[in-house]
Scaffold this active site. Structure first.
Site, PDB file in Angstrom:
ATOM      1  N   ASN A   1      -7.407  -2.738  14.461  1.00 50.96           N
ATOM      2  CA  ASN A   1      -8.793  -3.054  14.097  1.00 50.96           C
ATOM      3  C   ASN A   1      -8.874  -4.271  13.173  1.00 50.96           C
ATOM      4  O   ASN A   1      -9.918  -4.541  12.587  1.00 50.96           O
ATOM      5  CB  ASN A   1      -9.454  -1.828  13.443  1.00 50.96           C
TER       6      ASN A   1
ATOM      7  N   HIS B   1      -7.115  -4.692  10.371  1.00 51.79           N
ATOM      8  CA  HIS B   1      -6.874  -4.447   8.940  1.00 51.79           C
ATOM      9  C   HIS B   1      -5.592  -5.127   8.463  1.00 51.79           C
ATOM     10  O   HIS B   1      -4.660  -5.350   9.233  1.00 51.79           O
ATOM     11  CB  HIS B   1      -6.900  -2.948   8.598  1.00 51.79           C
TER      12      HIS B   1
ATOM     13  N   ASP C   1       0.817  -1.212   0.000  1.00 52.99           N
ATOM     14  CA  ASP C   1       0.000   0.000   0.000  1.00 52.99           C
ATOM     15  C   ASP C   1       0.850   1.261   0.000  1.00 52.99           C
ATOM     16  O   ASP C   1       2.069   1.205   0.169  1.00 52.99           O
ATOM     17  CB  ASP C   1      -0.962   0.002   1.206  1.00 52.99           C
TER      18      ASP C   1
ATOM     19  N   GLU D   1      -9.605  -1.840   5.579  1.00 50.72           N
ATOM     20  CA  GLU D   1     -10.236  -1.591   6.868  1.00 50.72           C
ATOM     21  C   GLU D   1     -11.422  -2.540   7.062  1.00 50.72           C
ATOM     22  O   GLU D   1     -11.871  -3.175   6.108  1.00 50.72           O
ATOM     23  CB  GLU D   1     -10.698  -0.127   6.919  1.00 50.72           C
TER      24      GLU D   1
HETATM   25  P1  PGA Z   1       2.489  -1.601  12.715  1.00 49.99           P
HETATM   26  O1  PGA Z   1       1.294  -1.444  11.673  1.00 49.99           O
HETATM   27  O2  PGA Z   1       3.384  -2.674  12.180  1.00 49.99           O
HETATM   28  O3  PGA Z   1       3.161  -0.254  12.729  1.00 49.99           O
HETATM   29  O4  PGA Z   1       1.879  -1.981  14.024  1.00 49.99           O
HETATM   30  C1  PGA Z   1       0.669  -2.576  11.183  1.00 49.99           C
HETATM   31  C2  PGA Z   1      -0.533  -2.204  10.346  1.00 49.99           C
HETATM   32  O5  PGA Z   1      -1.200  -1.199  10.636  1.00 49.99           O
HETATM   33  O6  PGA Z   1      -0.815  -2.960   9.398  1.00 49.99           O
END
Ligand code: PGA
Length: 241
Positions: free
Chosen positions: A134, A136, A66, A141
């Site tokens: 959450n 995702h 992404d 999302e």
């Molecule tokens: P993080 O993010 O590795 O910084 O915890 C993971 C994500 O939001 O997919």
């Protein structure tokens, strides 16, 4: 799903081992890569192994999950910048064989073209994923359709809040992103999901033990034939309870 629970250092080493095996067997493998804090230990491990000659990315290709919309690749919070800084400049990968969705001039068509590019490269052999609080994966999302391909998303407040630590203020956090879809991710031949820290314990429990539901995007991974979940003790702390 195969679950591996250990210290954060040990899971980075064990996940790195998967890359050694894959690139030994298939030097021109297509890697699906992720940004965020979680893969940093793994990327440092891969850089170390590459410096010692234990792994080479010389023939590999990569596609990132992404990118924020509105950020050029030179912006220090863009995911292209993150990948250059944290992995690509430390291994022997050909930069022109690394792909991160463009965050500028994005349309639904350019997003869809990313899926075609992945297909033309032969599909992703090993997709790396972090997970949001959450549930995702990528920027898919909750309630993103499981059939989604690469597309434009509006970021939820919770995701923007979680990511504001990297920006000067919440206002600077982009409101939209382009992300591989859930179907794009599920097409990968193998998947690694990594999670570190107590903040991820509930979404990991929901992902691994809960129902497969679009309300928890990562729960779809229960349906993947080859998905390994690497957790540190804190992220695994609610499993079985
Ligand atoms: P993080 O993010 O590795 O910084 O915890 C993971 C994500 O939001 O997919």
């Amino acid at each position: 799903m195969k679950i591996v629970i250990d210290t954060s250092e040990a899971i980075a080493q064990k996940a790195a081992e998967k890359y050694v095996e894959l690139l030994d067997a298939k030097p021109d493998a297509v890697l699906g890569l992720a940004t965020g804090s979680t893969p940093l230990g793994l990327y440092a491990e891969l850089a170390k192994l590459c410096a010692r000659g234990k792994i080479t990315f010389a023939k590999a290709h990569s596609f990132n999950l992404d990118e924020y919309m509105g950020l050029e690749g030179t912006h220090d919070q863009s995911y292209r910048y993150f990948m250059n800084e944290n992995l690509f400049s430390h291994v022997d990968m050909r930069i022109e064989e690394t792909h991160v969705p463009s965050g500028v001039d994005v349309t639904e068509q350019t997003a869809a073209d990313y899926d075609k590019l992945i297909e033309q490269a032969g599909g992703i052999d090993l997709q790396l994923l972090g997970i949001g609080n959450n549930g995702h994966i990528g920027f898919n999302e909750p309630n993103t359709p499981f059939g989604s391909k690469t597309h434009i998303v509006e970021l939820t407040d919770s995701t923007r809040q979680a990511n504001k630590r990297f920006f000067n203020s919440l206002e600077e956090v982009p409101t939209h992103a382009v992300t591989m879809g859930i179907s794009t991710v599920m097409h990968a031949k193998s998947i690694i999901l990594m999670a570190i820290g107590a903040g991820k314990a509930q979404c990991i429990k929901d992902t691994v033990e809960g129902p497969v539901t679009e309300a928890v995007p990562a729960s779809v991974l229960q349906l993947h034939p080859d998905c390994t979940v690497y957790l540190d003790y804190e992220a695994a702390s609610l499993l079985g309870k």
